[in-house]
Design an enzyme around this catalytic site. Structure first.
Site, PDB file in Angstrom:
ATOM      1  N   ASP A 428      42.452  40.148  43.492  1.00  0.00           N
ATOM      2  CA  ASP A 428      41.878  39.004  43.735  1.00  0.00           C
ATOM      3  C   ASP A 428      41.028  37.606  43.478  1.00  0.00           C
ATOM      4  OD1 ASP A 428      39.584  37.453  44.550  1.00  0.00           O
ATOM      5  OD2 ASP A 428      37.782  39.409  45.535  1.00  0.00           O
ATOM      6  N   HIS A 429      42.089  36.507  43.027  1.00  0.00           N
ATOM      7  CA  HIS A 429      42.467  35.609  42.562  1.00  0.00           C
ATOM      8  C   HIS A 429      40.677  35.014  42.108  1.00  0.00           C
ATOM      9  CE1 HIS A 429      44.182  33.262  39.567  1.00  0.00           C
ATOM     10  NE2 HIS A 429      45.070  32.812  40.674  1.00  0.00           N
TER      11      HIS A 429
END
Lengths: 456, 476
Positions: A428-429
């Protein structure tokens, strides 16, 4: 007059506080014995509550999202006799009786009546008497409980849009149009359905999340092109599909690829496996990957966190439960192995074997599927060179592995054959940036390359 | 024939019935369609809309060739072969009903010929036309039993010189003098046909205008033309008695009119009774299914076409006015779709009406007299066809197009058109009403020139004040 029966939730087994995710009937509906009334969803399964008898639904006692237990009243049912009671037809006009003394006038009467009822379409501002012109036609009658059946008088929407709204169960009078002169367009209706998540059961209902007002993939009649067959999704697919869709749409995904030299690890694993076989279990690479992952999670705690619902803070977890994706005949399930940090490779191997077997037999309980911090998805038994696993939100990362293969590796003076394992780390950036992911992956590879580090 | 069961039973194979049957079949239902007549299509195809249009076409050819005589093209008086005319009309009908039979077969819709009456909420008994009886069990039913012509008790029905619309369409002969009782759409259409075939026509109407229900200004061009052409048009006049005599039918009138006043009695060669239609709701054993039928024979339904019995639906003439095929066909789709689980709903905002007279009269949505009576704040744009190049080149100048608008929003709420092809022109207004179009939308839409369809745009421009084809004093 028919008897009224209260229908309650039957014995559900071990579950408590199970949410109602779907209601199949409305007051006034006629149901047959065994017709589904509502659908409940536990962590493990969805189940329909069947009608215990034929009859007419009088009153609903639950709504979508309610948590129910054994015995919770669902609805009141009028048993069969009630089904033939005429439902009320609203706005009934008493037609004039034929006047024998004045037959021509009597014959004309229906025409005169139609005059009074011919639609006054655009007398929009509610001049009244708008609507269908069918003389004897009455307002919403039988089974017309839903708001979707409201008369869309004065609503600026074309017939096609009105039909779409009814199909989607949307009340057009609650919508404001974005088209020319405030016209409600097809897009407005679709956005109205998708739109700001409805208060009741939006997330569980499996609809895409708020703001994702993406157009639906248009329906196609495939039978135009060749023979087709429709098979319903399995229970697992019906549950996992919306979860995957939710994750895919909510999480900005990046996948980072790396490679670990597991030549030595694999030799060690084979030794252990040979011994284990005698005891009736197998030692797979997965147990080592889990141990290595726990070490990496300790080193990089952000990977063992989740975003708060407000998305303004991270929740760090002080435990190490790992999800393991398992392929079953009915679809993908992800059982959770708890406290991996406190278990050795042998113990993990035994537990993995038992859990996989139970997953394939469909015997996993809700507790078996909850609480993972991080997930590993291994396709090593099948093949491939890399793939993009989908983060199992609210986790923030997932490790995908494919089949290891013998590769010529330059050792500084010569090519040597080494067994290399490709790793695909999706993250999850919003929580993890690329450098951190690269370090996490490197750390994993480093551990896998020298099995001795795992025990440190 | 053996007893059978089906998912959906449709009673009546008129435009409503066959549409419902076909739609239900297309949605995957097993369908049985029951009708008394040998050919599908009901009154509309067999003895209504279609054969009357064939005869009206013949009438139009006669009228136009005659009128062209004044402009340099003369054919001489027509030679009328009634047998061939009737055969052509029947061939048109046969082609259409044959087409329906094919459509039914392609959809695997089972047709049963006979008189159906309900025996229970899930069973219909059919007295077969070929003799015997059969029972059809059904899960859901759609009643599309239609309507029949109203007869007047004081008129000797057994006299073959007394016709209803079905008899008139057979054109057995062209009577010397024909009395048409009822100045509505059906009476005037048949008057148009018989007038052009050579009969002398008298029309008698109880109310004070022809085609009651349409705006008076719309009907005026038609009234003017037929008053000139026909022997007599008696308004506010009642027929009180008819006696069959060898020399003719002696009719007694009671006239309240102060203009063209009917004589106390007059003698005619034939009479057409066209005083309206009565729904067939009380002829189908509905009570044994538990379906509510009102005293006049209408079956009350919800806007999903459901009767008082939830699994039985009703559509078309039998559910109420207006008794029009196109209304029935739309209701049919709603009923079939609701049965198939769709959330369909009859929410049409306008149902057009058309009199295929010469000139045609068509209207949709709210009429001006209704708007006035209801106190609706409306505005109107009127375009007289005397200013339409296309109309003049057809040799006609009496038509008009009138569009009514909501004063506040400018949206179209109603439209009336008189003139040749008015029935084809009204659709644009119906679409405008359904789409919520306003005067500017119509006026700014480019209509081809020169056409009659332009007159709709001109009427919208007249309302907007942007018209240049007329000079209208500026509105305050």
């Amino acid at each position: 007059m028919a008897a009224v029966t209260e229908v309650g939730v039957p014995d559900l087994g071990d579950f408590a506080d199970v949410p109602v995710i779907e209601i199949h009937v409305a007051p006034g509906d006629v149901v047959h014995n065994e017709d589904p009334l509502v659908t409940l969803e536990s962590d493990k399964a969805t189940m329909d509550v069947p009608s215990p008898a034929a009859g007419t639904v009088r009153e609903l006692r639950v709504k979508v999202g309610d948590l129910v237990n054994r015995g919770t009243p669902i609805l009141l049912l009028d048993t069969e006799g009630a089904a033939v009671e005429p439902p009320p037809l609203a706005d009934q006009q008493e037609p004039p009786a034929l006047d024998a003394a004045d037959p021509v006038a009597a014959a004309r009467e229906p025409a005169a009546r139609s005059v009074a009822e011919v639609p006054v379409a655009g007398a929009a501002a509610g001049a009244g008497e708008v609507g269908a012109a069918a003389g004897a036609s009455a307002a919403a009658g039988a089974g017309a409980g839903a708001a979707a059946l409201a008369d869309y008088d004065g609503v600026h929407a074309s017939p096609g849009v009105r039909r779409l709204a009814r199909e989607l169960g949307l009340d057009l009078t609650t919508l404001s149009g974005t088209g020319p002169k405030g016209r409600i367009t097809k897009e407005d209706v679709i956005a109205g359905v998708r739109g700001p998540a409805p208060a009741e059961g939006g997330v569980r209902g499996g609809s895409p999340p708020a703001g994702a007002g993406i157009p639906e993939v248009p329906a196609q009649d495939f039978s135009k092109f060749g023979p087709v067959e429709v098979r319903p999704l399995t229970r697992i697919q019906r549950l996992s599909g919306p979860a995957l869709h939710r994750s895919w749409l909510n999480v900005p995904h990046v996948t980072h690829d790396d490679e670990a030299d597991i030549t030595d690890l694999d030799a060690y694993r084979r030794e252990l496996d040979t011994a284990a076989k005698a005891e009736g279990y197998r030692v797979t690479l997965l147990a080592f990957l889990m141990k290595a992952s726990v070490s990496a999670l300790r080193e990089f705690p952000k990977f063992n966190s989740s975003l708060t619902p407000e998305k303004d803070a991270l929740i760090y977890k002080g435990y190490y439960h790992l999800g393991v994706a398992v392929d079953t005949p009915d679809g993908l399930v992800v059982p959770v192995i708890r406290d991996v940090d406190r278990k050795g490779v042998t113990e993990l191997s035994k537990e993995l074997g038992a859990t996989s077997a139970r997953a394939r037999e469909g015997k996993l309980g809700p507790a078996d599927l909850q609480g993972a911090c991080f997930t590993i998805s291994s396709l090593g038994g099948i093949g491939g060179t890399s793939f993009t696993p989908i983060v199992n939100a609210p986790e923030v990362a997932i490790l995908g592995v494919v089949r290891s293969r013998m590769t010529p590796v330059w050792d500084g003076s010569a090519f040597v054959p080494r067994l290399m394992l490709p790793l695909s780390l999706s993250y999850d950036h919003r929580v993890i940036d690329g450098a951190l992911a690269a370090r996490f992956a490197r750390h994993l590879c480093h551990l896998l390359e020298d099995v001795r580090r795992l025990v440190l | 024939m053996e007893n059978q069961t089906t998912e959906v039973l449709v009673l009546g194979a008129g435009p409503g019935g066959y549409t419902a049957a076909f739609r239900a079949a297309d949605l995957g239902k097993k369908v049985v369609l029951v009708d008394r007549e040998p050919a599908l299509g009901g009154v509309c195809l067999n003895v209504g809309c279609i054969p009357s249009k064939a005869l009206l076409h013949a009438a139009k050819v006669i009228a136009e060739t005659r009128e062209m005589g004044e402009n340099g093209i003369s054919f001489g008086p027509p030679l009328i072969d009634l047998d061939r005319l009737r055969a052509w009309k029947d061939a048109v009908v046969g082609r259409l009903t044959g087409g329906l039979a094919t459509l039914a077969r392609q959809r695997k819709v089972t047709t049963v010929r006979g008189h159906g009456r309900f025996a229970s909420p899930h069973q219909l008994r059919v007295e077969l036309a070929e003799g015997g009886e059969v029972s059809v069990g059904f899960e859901q039913a759609i009643i599309a039993a239609g309507s029949e012509a109203i007869t007047l008790p004081f008129i000797p029905a057994s006299d073959p010189r007394v016709m209803d619309s079905t008899g008139a369409l057979e054109v057995e002969e062209v009577p010397g003098r024909l009395l048409v009782i009822g100045g509505g759409i059906i009476g005037l259409e048949m008057a148009t046909v018989y007038h052009e075939l050579g009969a002398r026509i008298t029309v008698v109407e109880l109310l004070d205008q022809l085609i009651p229900g349409a705006d008076r200004d719309l009907v005026a061009p038609l009234a003017k033309r037929v008053t000139r052409q026909y022997e007599n048009v008696f308004l506010r006049t009642r027929v009180t008695a008819v006696q069959s005599r060898p020399e003719g039918l002696v009719v007694s009138f009671d006239s309240a009119s102060d203009r063209a006043k009917a004589p106390a009695t007059d003698t005619f060669d034939r009479i057409l009774v066209a005083v309206g239609r009565r729904p067939s709701g009380s002829m189908i054993g509905a009570e044994r299914a538990g379906v509510t039928v009102d005293p006049s024979g209408f079956i009350p339904v919800s806007k999903q076409m459901r009767t008082s019995v939830p699994h039985i639906f009703a559509i078309g003439d039998v559910v109420g006015q207006p008794m029009l095929a196109h209304k029935a066909m739309h209701e049919a789709k709603v009923a079939a779709e609701v049965i198939a689980g769709k959330n369909s709903y009859f929410d049409a905002r306008a149902i057009p009406s058309v009199a295929y007279t010469d000139p045609e009269v068509a209207w949709a949505g709210v009429t001006e007299s209704e708007a006035r009576a209801a106190g609706v704040a409306y505005g109107k744009g009127v375009f007289p066809w005397a200013a339409s190049g296309r109309s003049l080149t057809l040799g006609r100048s009496e038509g008009m197009t009138k569009v009514l608008f909501d004063e506040a929003t400018g949206r179209v709420i109603g439209c009336g058109i008189t003139g040749p092809s008015a029935g084809d022109l009204i659709s644009e207004a119906v679409l405008a009403i359904e789409m919520g179009a306003d005067a500017a939308d119509i006026g700014l839409t480019i209509h081809p020139h020169p056409t009659l369809s332009e007159t709709v745009a001109m009427a919208a421009e007249a309302f907007e004040g942007t018209i240049t084809d007329l000079y209208l004093p500026r509105r305050p």
